[in-house]
Design a protein around this motif. Structure first.
Motif, PDB file in Angstrom:
ATOM      1  N   ILE A  89       0.850  -1.188   0.000  1.00 10.86           N
ATOM      2  CA  ILE A  89       0.000   0.000   0.000  1.00 10.86           C
ATOM      3  C   ILE A  89       0.886   1.237   0.000  1.00 10.86           C
ATOM      4  N   THR A  90       0.548   2.250  -0.805  1.00  7.36           N
ATOM      5  CA  THR A  90       1.254   3.525  -0.798  1.00  7.36           C
ATOM      6  C   THR A  90       0.260   4.633  -0.495  1.00  7.36           C
ATOM      7  N   LEU A  91       0.579   5.431   0.512  1.00  7.68           N
ATOM      8  CA  LEU A  91      -0.209   6.606   0.860  1.00  7.68           C
ATOM      9  C   LEU A  91       0.658   7.809   0.527  1.00  7.68           C
ATOM     10  N   THR A  92       0.235   8.623  -0.441  1.00  6.43           N
ATOM     11  CA  THR A  92       1.045   9.749  -0.875  1.00  6.43           C
ATOM     12  C   THR A  92       0.154  10.849  -1.431  1.00  6.43           C
ATOM     13  N   ARG A  93       0.737  11.904  -1.906  1.00  8.49           N
ATOM     14  CA  ARG A  93       0.016  13.022  -2.508  1.00  8.49           C
ATOM     15  C   ARG A  93      -0.035  12.849  -4.016  1.00  8.49           C
ATOM     16  N   ALA A  94      -0.888  13.596  -4.658  1.00  5.77           N
ATOM     17  CA  ALA A  94      -0.886  13.644  -6.118  1.00  5.77           C
ATOM     18  C   ALA A  94       0.387  14.361  -6.563  1.00  5.77           C
ATOM     19  N   VAL A 138       8.647   5.359   5.522  1.00  7.01           N
ATOM     20  CA  VAL A 138       8.101   6.705   5.683  1.00  7.01           C
ATOM     21  C   VAL A 138       9.151   7.685   5.156  1.00  7.01           C
ATOM     22  N   ARG A 139       8.764   8.456   4.138  1.00  5.46           N
ATOM     23  CA  ARG A 139       9.688   9.411   3.516  1.00  5.46           C
ATOM     24  C   ARG A 139       9.009  10.763   3.322  1.00  5.46           C
ATOM     25  N   HIS A 140       9.845  11.800   3.347  1.00 12.18           N
ATOM     26  CA  HIS A 140       9.433  13.170   3.002  1.00 12.18           C
ATOM     27  C   HIS A 140       8.341  13.722   3.912  1.00 12.18           C
ATOM     28  N   ALA A 141       8.300  13.312   5.178  1.00  8.30           N
ATOM     29  CA  ALA A 141       7.337  13.896   6.116  1.00  8.30           C
ATOM     30  C   ALA A 141       7.822  15.281   6.525  1.00  8.30           C
ATOM     31  N   THR A 142       6.913  16.224   6.567  1.00 15.54           N
ATOM     32  CA  THR A 142       7.259  17.584   6.968  1.00 15.54           C
ATOM     33  C   THR A 142       7.847  17.602   8.372  1.00 15.54           C
ATOM     34  N   ASN A 143       7.245  16.880   9.295  1.00 10.86           N
ATOM     35  CA  ASN A 143       7.722  16.810  10.670  1.00 10.86           C
ATOM     36  C   ASN A 143       8.277  15.405  10.915  1.00 10.86           C
ATOM     37  N   ALA A 144       7.787  14.686  11.891  1.00 14.36           N
ATOM     38  CA  ALA A 144       8.290  13.339  12.161  1.00 14.36           C
ATOM     39  C   ALA A 144       7.691  12.319  11.197  1.00 14.36           C
ATOM     40  N   GLY A 145       8.461  11.301  10.864  1.00 20.87           N
ATOM     41  CA  GLY A 145       7.905  10.182  10.111  1.00 20.87           C
ATOM     42  C   GLY A 145       6.898   9.435  10.969  1.00 20.87           C
ATOM     43  N   LEU A 146       7.281   9.186  12.235  1.00 20.01           N
ATOM     44  CA  LEU A 146       6.398   8.552  13.217  1.00 20.01           C
ATOM     45  C   LEU A 146       6.440   9.382  14.484  1.00 20.01           C
ATOM     46  N   TYR A 147       5.278   9.746  14.989  1.00 23.77           N
ATOM     47  CA  TYR A 147       5.130  10.474  16.249  1.00 23.77           C
ATOM     48  C   TYR A 147       4.332   9.567  17.174  1.00 23.77           C
ATOM     49  N   THR A 148       4.831   9.363  18.388  1.00 21.05           N
ATOM     50  CA  THR A 148       4.092   8.503  19.306  1.00 21.05           C
ATOM     51  C   THR A 148       4.149   9.012  20.733  1.00 21.05           C
ATOM     52  N   ARG A 149       3.047   8.787  21.441  1.00 26.43           N
ATOM     53  CA  ARG A 149       2.965   9.071  22.871  1.00 26.43           C
ATOM     54  C   ARG A 149       2.897   7.777  23.663  1.00 26.43           C
ATOM     55  N   ASN A 150       2.889   6.641  22.977  1.00 27.12           N
ATOM     56  CA  ASN A 150       2.772   5.350  23.639  1.00 27.12           C
ATOM     57  C   ASN A 150       3.789   4.375  23.056  1.00 27.12           C
ATOM     58  N   PHE A 151       3.649   3.107  23.367  1.00 27.00           N
ATOM     59  CA  PHE A 151       4.628   2.103  22.951  1.00 27.00           C
ATOM     60  C   PHE A 151       4.440   1.700  21.493  1.00 27.00           C
ATOM     61  N   VAL A 152       5.546   1.665  20.756  1.00 29.51           N
ATOM     62  CA  VAL A 152       5.534   1.171  19.381  1.00 29.51           C
ATOM     63  C   VAL A 152       6.623   0.121  19.214  1.00 29.51           C
ATOM     64  N   GLN A 153       6.356  -0.827  18.349  1.00 36.61           N
ATOM     65  CA  GLN A 153       7.355  -1.823  17.962  1.00 36.61           C
ATOM     66  C   GLN A 153       7.557  -1.683  16.465  1.00 36.61           C
ATOM     67  N   PHE A 175       3.809  -3.505   5.426  1.00 31.69           N
ATOM     68  CA  PHE A 175       4.011  -3.457   3.975  1.00 31.69           C
ATOM     69  C   PHE A 175       3.328  -2.243   3.349  1.00 31.69           C
ATOM     70  N   ALA A 176       3.654  -1.081   3.901  1.00 31.01           N
ATOM     71  CA  ALA A 176       3.067   0.165   3.418  1.00 31.01           C
ATOM     72  C   ALA A 176       4.150   1.221   3.267  1.00 31.01           C
ATOM     73  N   THR A 177       3.934   2.147   2.339  1.00 35.76           N
ATOM     74  CA  THR A 177       4.805   3.306   2.163  1.00 35.76           C
ATOM     75  C   THR A 177       3.966   4.547   2.401  1.00 35.76           C
ATOM     76  N   VAL A 178       4.476   5.435   3.264  1.00 37.32           N
ATOM     77  CA  VAL A 178       3.795   6.681   3.584  1.00 37.32           C
ATOM     78  C   VAL A 178       4.740   7.808   3.159  1.00 37.32           C
ATOM     79  N   MET A 179       4.287   8.631   2.199  1.00 35.56           N
ATOM     80  CA  MET A 179       5.150   9.684   1.667  1.00 35.56           C
ATOM     81  C   MET A 179       4.442  11.033   1.676  1.00 35.56           C
ATOM     82  N   TYR A 180       5.218  12.081   1.970  1.00 34.69           N
ATOM     83  CA  TYR A 180       4.768  13.475   1.921  1.00 34.69           C
ATOM     84  C   TYR A 180       3.666  13.791   2.922  1.00 34.69           C
ATOM     85  N   GLY A 181       3.667  13.124   4.073  1.00 37.64           N
ATOM     86  CA  GLY A 181       2.738  13.474   5.133  1.00 37.64           C
ATOM     87  C   GLY A 181       3.117  14.826   5.723  1.00 37.64           C
TER      88      GLY A 181
END
Length: 190
Positions: free
Chosen positions: A4-9, A59-74, A32-38
């Motif tokens: 899955i790819t989540l991106t902008r036009a 996760v590429r080209h995020a304006t701020n953090a690629g991943l932001y978390t307040r809790n536990f992530v693996q 198995f996902a790509t997140v771009m330009y968030g």
């Protein structure tokens, strides 16, 4: 077989974020996902639930953090590249990161307002160079470490345990041999 790819036009502005709100699913997962330009104000992936698992996520080209978390992530077998920050742990958020690539971000991993006294376990990742991440802080941290590392890789904040690291991208290099030096009453075996 169908990532899955989540991106902008093409040519459009950044689009926002993938938000995992509190009280949604106690065991959220993205694979198995790509997140771009968030362009979310916190991160391209903003996690506020109970526990999140990311595997094979890029996760590429995020304006701020690629991943932001307040809790536990693996996080396993994932890439955080070309973001304002690779991963931001906020307000006591913690995690376990393995076999991932964290490079070419403004900062690799930041830990902000660590009110939960959390030590982020980021051992066994690739920081963009063979000599590991840049860690200039010699202050005692939540991981009970005062070590520094003058590596040319992405920077890490205090409260991140990153040694040993991968000397090449996962599957392409050997783990750093590391040195054992008893600074406190316990030593991480690497």
């Amino acid at each position: 077989t169908a990532p899955i790819t989540l991106t902008r036009a093409p040519g459009a502005a950044s689009w926002g974020q993938v938000l995992y709100a509190a009280n949604v699913n106690p065991a959220s997962r993205l694979s198995f996902a790509t997140v771009m330009y968030g362009g979310g104000t916190t991160g391209a992936i903003d996690f506020r639930g109970d526990a999140l698992s990311l595997d094979h996520v890029t996760v590429r080209h995020a304006t701020n953090a690629g991943l932001y978390t307040r809790n536990f992530v693996q996080v396993t077998d994932s890439h955080f590249e070309l973001n304002g920050e690779g991963i931001r742990f906020q307000f006591g958020g913690g995690g376990l990161l393995r076999r991932s690539i964290i490079r070419d971000n403004g900062v690799g991993i930041s830990v902000q307002n660590n009110s939960g006294n959390v030590c982020v376990d980021a051992m066994g990742n690739y920081w963009g160079t063979t000599d590991g991440p840049e860690d200039v802080s010699a202050a005692a941290d939540r991981c009970n470490l005062t070590t520094t590392n003058a590596g040319a890789g992405n920077g890490v904040a205090p409260d991140v345990m990153y040694r040993p690291w991968l000397s090449g991208a996962p599957g392409e290099g050997a783990m750093d041999a590391g040195r054992i030096a008893a600074e406190q009453f316990w030593v991480i075996a690497d």
